[in-house]
Design a protein around this motif. Structure first.
Motif, PDB file in Angstrom:
ATOM      1  N   GLU A 182      41.071  59.560  42.771  1.00  0.00           N
ATOM      2  CA  GLU A 182      39.974  58.787  42.709  1.00  0.00           C
ATOM      3  C   GLU A 182      40.264  57.688  41.499  1.00  0.00           C
ATOM      4  N   GLN A 183      40.730  57.934  40.296  1.00  0.00           N
ATOM      5  CA  GLN A 183      40.898  57.079  39.619  1.00  0.00           C
ATOM      6  C   GLN A 183      41.970  55.987  39.665  1.00  0.00           C
ATOM      7  N   VAL A 184      43.072  56.402  40.364  1.00  0.00           N
ATOM      8  CA  VAL A 184      43.984  55.624  40.992  1.00  0.00           C
ATOM      9  C   VAL A 184      43.542  54.696  41.959  1.00  0.00           C
ATOM     10  N   ALA A 185      42.583  55.211  42.950  1.00  0.00           N
ATOM     11  CA  ALA A 185      42.130  54.306  44.071  1.00  0.00           C
ATOM     12  C   ALA A 185      41.249  53.066  43.411  1.00  0.00           C
ATOM     13  N   GLN A 186      40.582  53.541  42.365  1.00  0.00           N
ATOM     14  CA  GLN A 186      39.807  52.546  41.504  1.00  0.00           C
ATOM     15  C   GLN A 186      40.515  51.535  40.847  1.00  0.00           C
ATOM     16  N   GLU A 187      41.624  51.985  40.379  1.00  0.00           N
ATOM     17  CA  GLU A 187      42.424  50.890  39.531  1.00  0.00           C
ATOM     18  C   GLU A 187      42.983  50.055  40.673  1.00  0.00           C
ATOM     19  N   ARG A 188      43.610  50.599  41.716  1.00  0.00           N
ATOM     20  CA  ARG A 188      44.300  49.575  42.702  1.00  0.00           C
ATOM     21  C   ARG A 188      43.306  48.646  43.110  1.00  0.00           C
ATOM     22  N   ALA A 189      42.037  49.186  43.422  1.00  0.00           N
ATOM     23  CA  ALA A 189      40.931  48.396  44.015  1.00  0.00           C
ATOM     24  C   ALA A 189      40.677  47.150  43.097  1.00  0.00           C
ATOM     25  N   ALA A 190      40.483  47.277  41.973  1.00  0.00           N
ATOM     26  CA  ALA A 190      40.297  46.362  40.512  1.00  0.00           C
ATOM     27  C   ALA A 190      41.567  45.402  40.599  1.00  0.00           C
ATOM     28  N   GLN A 191      42.812  45.897  40.825  1.00  0.00           N
ATOM     29  CA  GLN A 191      43.814  44.901  40.789  1.00  0.00           C
ATOM     30  C   GLN A 191      43.964  43.947  42.011  1.00  0.00           C
ATOM     31  N   GLN A 192      43.353  44.212  43.012  1.00  0.00           N
ATOM     32  CA  GLN A 192      42.957  43.636  44.332  1.00  0.00           C
ATOM     33  C   GLN A 192      41.763  42.783  44.282  1.00  0.00           C
ATOM     34  N   GLY A 193      41.132  42.817  43.140  1.00  0.00           N
ATOM     35  CA  GLY A 193      39.953  42.302  43.241  1.00  0.00           C
ATOM     36  C   GLY A 193      38.709  42.697  43.976  1.00  0.00           C
ATOM     37  N   ARG A 194      38.848  43.924  44.058  1.00  0.00           N
ATOM     38  CA  ARG A 194      37.681  44.636  44.658  1.00  0.00           C
ATOM     39  C   ARG A 194      37.290  45.714  43.774  1.00  0.00           C
ATOM     40  N   GLY A 195      36.355  45.349  43.087  1.00  0.00           N
ATOM     41  CA  GLY A 195      35.491  46.302  42.011  1.00  0.00           C
ATOM     42  C   GLY A 195      34.885  47.310  42.653  1.00  0.00           C
ATOM     43  N   ARG A 196      34.086  48.076  42.038  1.00  0.00           N
ATOM     44  CA  ARG A 196      33.190  49.203  42.775  1.00  0.00           C
ATOM     45  C   ARG A 196      31.915  48.284  43.227  1.00  0.00           C
TER      46      ARG A 196
END
Length: 71
Positions: A49-63
């Motif tokens: 879950e943490q890795v998925a959140q980090e990848r989403a943040a890198q792609q400009g898609r926050g929570r």
């Protein structure tokens, strides 16, 4: 590689060792207990879950994906 990804890889390696060698290792007169598989599975889930959140943040898609539409 992020810290979360590195830890995820380490947890998966530990899970693999437990599945391959069992929960405990016995050498001569000593016995070593490895981490419990259930605990490792919980850690794996958290790091995934943490890795998925980090990848989403890198792609400009926050929570937060709230969009406001005018009426």
């Amino acid at each position: 590689m992020t810290e979360a990804q590195q830890r995820l890889d380490e947890v998966r390696a530990a899970i693999s060792r437990v599945l391959k060698n069992g929960q405990s290792l016995r050498r001569q007169d000593r016995e070593v207990r490895l981490a419990e598989l259930n605990s490792l599975r919980l850690l794996e889930k958290q790091y995934v879950e943490q890795v998925a959140q980090e990848r989403a943040a890198q792609q400009g898609r926050g929570r937060s994906r709230i969009s406001y539409v005018g009426l």
